[in-house]
Design an enzyme around this catalytic site. Structure first.
Site, PDB file in Angstrom:
ATOM      1  N   LYS A  76      27.561  51.464 -66.731  1.00  0.00           N
ATOM      2  CA  LYS A  76      26.974  51.872 -68.002  1.00  0.00           C
ATOM      3  C   LYS A  76      26.386  53.272 -67.839  1.00  0.00           C
ATOM      4  O   LYS A  76      25.942  53.637 -66.740  1.00  0.00           O
ATOM      5  CB  LYS A  76      25.881  50.854 -68.369  1.00  0.00           C
ATOM      6  CG  LYS A  76      25.321  50.936 -69.783  1.00  0.00           C
ATOM      7  CD  LYS A  76      24.337  49.785 -70.021  1.00  0.00           C
ATOM      8  CE  LYS A  76      23.681  49.821 -71.383  1.00  0.00           C
ATOM      9  NZ  LYS A  76      22.755  48.676 -71.577  1.00  0.00           N
ATOM     10  N   SER A 190      23.549  46.192 -75.741  1.00  0.00           N
ATOM     11  CA  SER A 190      23.884  47.609 -75.727  1.00  0.00           C
ATOM     12  C   SER A 190      24.936  47.985 -74.688  1.00  0.00           C
ATOM     13  O   SER A 190      25.452  49.090 -74.728  1.00  0.00           O
ATOM     14  CB  SER A 190      22.622  48.450 -75.467  1.00  0.00           C
ATOM     15  OG  SER A 190      22.081  48.143 -74.186  1.00  0.00           O
ATOM     16  N   SER A 214      21.118  42.700 -73.406  1.00  0.00           N
ATOM     17  CA  SER A 214      22.098  43.788 -73.520  1.00  0.00           C
ATOM     18  C   SER A 214      23.341  43.626 -72.658  1.00  0.00           C
ATOM     19  O   SER A 214      24.346  44.293 -72.912  1.00  0.00           O
ATOM     20  CB  SER A 214      21.442  45.133 -73.174  1.00  0.00           C
ATOM     21  OG  SER A 214      20.788  45.628 -74.309  1.00  0.00           O
TER      22      SER A 214
END
Lengths: 525, 566
Positions: A76, A190, A214
């Protein structure tokens, strides 16, 4: 090749049937082909090719480091990567090139993994859809028209089990019309980019981060395994924080076994993160099948909440039935403070956000606007231009909660509620429950148009409902895909266990995984 | 790395990163060098400045006797440590700009604080020396404010639950010519907390910009918050002096105020006796011990003047200006800040091992052990003074002076250690009066002094055995300063400086002086006893200052009284 598990591809590499460079090239090709899904913020092609070459020679010389050696992975974009831009999907960090590797990135590198790229996310991980990113939204691969749903099950050997435990039939494969150009199913967030990258076979594993769900939320929507380990088990050094007291590095893989492989590489004390636990980490070993009939499974009533879809409820009770049939004791439990978790979280989150974001002032790194009337004006202009509306809103609210006159009313109060939520968990564990079984999300993946009809705050409140409490308690949680919905989208469930009992949690998860035999996407097309 | 604009006034900025490698001078505090001479002034207040100050003080005290001042100090002491409080960067003073900076010190995203164990030990040791209650668990807080020298936008400090609380510091207040005798004062310590320092801003007025130096950012500090127990500047200065002695004795702080290693802020308010406390102001930027006395005194006087002329004292931060010798308002700190304190989530609560906790299993072995540190405490200045008074029988004044100046104390121990028979009071007098006077006269400091404890001890022996008188002793000291390589006893031998103690020899000289000075004798007999000293002086001159003057005085008196009575 791309739909194989890490253990399977690793065996092929070991046998010499494939070279890491071949795998890397296939993954890079896949990434290029699926570009429109917008899972990557940046492909690190050159780094990946060099790392794959190095792995090639290790395989040739027989110095294989571990199962992950030569395996393409992605992280990420909130993990600092040496000399590779780390943007957090924010204009504020658009030009930010860290001078160091996050501990998680370093450990992957030390294990020989090949870093394919940095994944898309909501700005500073504030969101649950991967729609609020300066790089644009990520799209779910399911029903994207890019892949077909495979009738071939990964665990085809378990067909007998499947027949025995009988899930309600999945909707006819690919029956649903693919979505229009301007509307698609969201990836969740996310860590949406990481989930899509794993689901689409572009990488074999990816790192997300999990503060309120997330990692698990996009994993659930994209039909992959999403593991949120216990707080303190994995180092946060180099993970750009959202809420320090809840953030954990998250692991996204296609199988539970792969998640275990990643966890064994990543876990352990880090002198650079004072919140990691100092006890030696004993690698997980799931080689022994567990006796499910000795397990006590808790079904917390409070997770049956308004807004939950019939399909999710049905999936939840089907898996509970399967467990019961297999001899496990399935009991209903009460965790009365669950509904307060979101309100409590929104205060704690915003306070820490206000504090953590104070360093983005345009002085030492990141965006600096041309404002030159005074230092204060420079701060104001940099911060209003560099952060999106959601980030700015949370900073404002957090600073309000932290004012001396409000502190005890909001922050201290939220800490008390947090303790009550953690006590709910403690009570459940002390009553002899081994794992809790809950939904991960309230529905299958929503369409983009539907998702953006509510604002970020409202979305987070319902999206995080089932995932958030685990972050409050710091306990490990894993989401695994179970079956497909009528729309042909993954439906997933969450398991939670007592802190640091990942071994038990993942053993049960793997048992369920093998029984439900979730259909995987046909990736090599 | 970092270039920003200056304050509010300027409208131009240039991001020229190369400028950052340039060496820049230290520019935070105004530094006065008078601390080194502190002890000399106390002994020999020859400086007209001190004399003026003292007279003023006495005069002012008369006119405003109904005003009472309340003074409390906050001291930031830099912990002696090779690395920073939460990072591995170095700490040496005067390092080139932005060289001692780790990623954490620059608040690079994703970096986390790691507490430096040595700093905790230094904090605990200091807390124990100040009789504080060490908290078994303390926590770190973030204190938020935006300033360009604070890269994270917050400082990590200990606000709600500090490392230690409720201590006290006892010290002697003694300024010769102001106080007849030292008196003992006590100030309570509210708390001792660990915290990180900020960076420094270098204002380039010409280019209208500010540069940021982060070498100091994250340097470990102990903040000591004292209760407002003091009444004037001299008490404040004496407290700081005693604190410096303790910290230097512990080795937890260099206390070099000129390097900013010890910073004193004073909270000052005045009120009329019997009335509630007044509004307080805070005085910062105090660069030396004497400046503490001057700044506090100035601020008290300013507040009294303000109130007497019908004005009001406002709650503000003021800076001591060494050049103009006054406190001036600091514009930067005008706005009242809400620091939005929040617990630092990246540092677990700090646990230290207290007495009897060894059995608790969940407390790890790597905790700082308070009892171990207690056993390591050295003899503290207060104990040294008591020892000097009780064991050697010297006066409290002398004990204060000896302990205040470590080099004098070392000489004292050297002299006394060599020969137990030496008179401690005589030894003390040689050190405090004669040694310091001769150093002062020759513009030498104790650090660069050519005296060894051995040669000083010989001078004491010569005096004690009456081999020489005081005048010769002074001559011996001057010879040493001038570079005479011989020992004092060798010099006495070689130059024939031994004291004349033979009474017949002295009688002869006295008789001769009386005969040669009939006018002086006449005046003396007529009642002008003052001329006696002249006669004594004549004897001294004839004997080249070698006569035992006590004997001379006695013989002369006897002879003169005989003449008077005859």
């Amino acid at each position: 090749m791309l739909s194989l598990s890490i253990r399977q591809i690793s065996r092929k590499l070991k046998d010499g049937a494939l070279l890491p460079s071949d795998v890397c090239a296939a993954c890079l090709y896949q990434a290029e082909k699926l570009k429109t899904l917008n899972m990557f913020v940046r492909l690190t092609k050159e780094v990946a090719e060099i790392q794959a070459k190095e792995a090639d020679s290790r395989y040739k010389n027989g110095n294989i480091r571990c199962l992950l050696d030569g395996i393409p992975v992605a992280v990420k974009d909130n993990y600092c990567t040496l000399n590779v831009e780390t943007t957090c999907s924010s204009q504020m960090l658009e030009n930010f090139k860290p001078q160091y590797n996050a501990t998680m990135v370093q450990k992957l590198q030390n294990a020989g993994a090949v870093l394919l790229g940095k994944c898309n996310m909501d700005e500073f991980a504030m969101g649950s859809g991967t729609v609020d990113s300066i790089h644009g939204p990520s799209k779910n691969i399911w029903q994207s028209g890019k892949c077909a749903t495979s009738i071939e099950h990964v665990h085809s050997v378990k067909v007998k089990c499947r027949e025995f435990y009988q899930l309600s039939p999945p909707s006819s494969k690919g029956s649903c019309s693919t979505v229009e150009e301007d509307d698609w199913f969201i990836a969740g967030g996310s860590s949406g980019g990481s989930a899509v990258a794993v689901a689409s076979g572009t990488v074999f594993a990816a790192l997300g981060s999990d503060t309120g769900g997330s990692t698990r939320n996009p994993a659930a929507y994209c039909g992959v395994v999403g593991l949120k380990p216990s707080y303190g088990l994995l180092s946060r050094h180099g993970l750009i924080p959202l809420v320090n007291s809840m953030d954990v590095p998250g692991i996204l893989t296609r199988t539970v076994d792969d998640a275990v492989t990643l966890l064994n590489v990543l876990a352990g004390y880090d002198p650079l993160d004072s919140t990691t636990i100092r006890d030696d980490f004993i690698p997980l070993d799931l080689s022994q099948d567990i006796d499910i009939s000795k397990m006590r499974i808790g079904i917390p009533q409070e997770y049956h909440c308004p807004g939950i879809s019939d399909e999710v409820l049905e999936t939840w009770s089907e898996v509970a039935d399967i467990l019961e049939k297999a001899g496990a004791e399935v009991v209903s439990v009460s965790m009365p403070h669950t509904p307060s978790s979101i309100a409590c979280y929104s205060v704690l989150n915003q306070c820490e956000v206000a504090s953590n974001m104070a360093r983005y002032d345009g002085i030492e790194f990141g965006l600096r606007t041309a404002e030159n009337r005074s230092t204060e004006e420079l701060y104001a202009s940099t911060r209003s231009q560099g952060f999106n509306e959601i980030v700015r809103g949370r900073i404002l609210a957090g600073n309000y909660f932290l004012l001396q006159r409000n502190y005890s009313q909001y922050f201290v109060q939220a800490l008390k509620v947090r303790r009550l939520i953690a006590q709910d968990f403690a009570r459940v564990w002390s009553s002899g429950i081994d794992v809790l079984l809950t939904p991960t999300t309230l529905t299958d993946a929503p369409r983009y148009s539907q998702f953006i009809s509510r604002d970020n705050r409202e979305q987070c409140a319902s999206q995080d409902y089932c995932t958030q409490p685990a972050n409050m308690a710091g306990c490990p949680a894993v989401t695994i895909p179970i079956k497909l919905s009528k729309q042909g989208l993954p439906l997933s469930l969450q398991l939670m266990s007592q802190n640091y009992r990942e071994n038990l949690l993942l053993a049960i998860a793997r048992w369920i995984e093998s029984v439900v035999d979730f259909p995987h996407l046909e990736l090599d097309i | 790395m970092t270039v920003i604009y200056n304050g509010r006034k300027y409208a131009f900025a240039f991001a020229i990163t190369t400028l950052f490698t340039r060496r820049c001078s230290f520019c935070t505090t105004n530094v006065s060098t008078d601390s080194g001479n502190f002890i000399l002034r106390k002994v020999k207040p020859s400086s007209s400045q001190i004399a003026r100050y003292t007279n003023e003080a006495i005069f002012k005290n008369k006119t405003r006797s109904h005003w009472k001042a309340v003074v409390g100090l906050e001291v930031h002491a830099q912990i002696t440590s090779t690395s920073k409080l939460f990072s591995g960067a170095g700490t040496e003073f005067g390092a080139p700009v932005n060289t001692n900076v780790s990623l954490f010190d620059a608040a690079i995203p994703g970096t986390l604080p790691v507490l430096n164990r040595r700093c905790v030990e230094a904090g605990v040791l200091t807390a124990l020396a100040l009789s504080c209650r060490v908290n078994p668990v303390s926590v770190f807080d973030r204190k938020h404010y935006f300033y360009a020298d604070l890269p994270a936008g917050y400082q990590i400090t200990q606000h709600r639950l500090p490392l230690a609380q409720e201590g006290e510091l006892e010290f002697h207040v003694f300024i010769p010519d102001v106080h007849h005798k030292p008196y003992i004062k006590k100030s309570c310590i509210k708390q001792l907390q660990l915290e990180q320092d900020s960076g420094k801003l270098l204002h380039d007025e010409e280019a209208c910009r500010s540069l940021v130096d982060l070498s100091r950012a994250g340097i470990p500090l102990m903040e000591l918050v004292f209760e407002p127990d003091l009444e004037d500047g001299e008490e404040a200065a004496a407290l700081v002096k005693e604190l410096i002695l303790i910290l230097q004795c512990l080795g937890t702080c260099s206390c070099k105020m000129e390097e900013g290693a010890l910073r004193v802020d004073a909270n000052v308010s005045v009120h009329r006796e019997g009335e509630p406390l007044g509004v307080r102001s805070e005085v910062k930027n105090i660069g030396s011990i004497r400046a503490v006395a001057h700044a506090v005194k100035y601020e008290i006087d300013r507040q009294v003047r303000t109130l007497e002329s019908g004005g009001v004292v406002v709650n503000e931060t003021r800076a001591w200006d060494t050049d103009s010798r006054q406190t001036v308002p600091m514009r930067d700190k005008e706005e009242k800040q809400d620091y939005r304190y929040m617990p630092e989530p990246n540092l677990p609560p700090l646990r230290v091992l207290l007495n009897g906790q060894h059995a608790i299993p969940d407390i790890k072995k790597d905790c700082v052990n308070v009892d171990c540190l207690r056993r390591k405490l050295p003899e503290l200045p207060r104990e040294t003074r008591e020892k000097l008074i009780n064991q050697y029988g010297i006066s409290a004044e002398s004990a204060v002076i000896l302990v205040n100046e470590n080099n004098l104390l070392k000489h004292f121990y050297g002299i006394m250690g060599e020969k137990k028979s030496r008179d401690p009071k005589l030894s003390t007098n040689i050190l405090i009066m004669e040694l310091l006077t001769i150093l002062n006269k020759n513009k030498l400091s104790l650090e660069t002094s050519p005296f060894s404890s051995y040669s000083l001890g010989e001078v004491v022996d010569l005096l004690q055995s009456k081999k020489v008188n005081l005048v010769t002793a002074r001559k011996l000291l001057q010879e040493i300063v001038s570079g005479n390589p011989q020992s004092p006893s060798e010099m006495v031998e070689k130059y024939g400086w031994a004291q004349i103690t033979d009474s017949s020899e002295i009688e002869d000289v006295c008789t001769a002086v009386i005969e040669q000075n009939p006018r002086l004798v006449e005046q003396f007999c007529a009642g002008k006893t003052k001329v006696f000293n002249s006669l004594v002086g004549k004897v001294a001159k004839i004997t080249e200052n070698r006569a035992n003057m006590a004997l001379v005085v006695k013989v002369l008196r006897d002879k003169l009284s005989k003449i008077q009575n005859s």
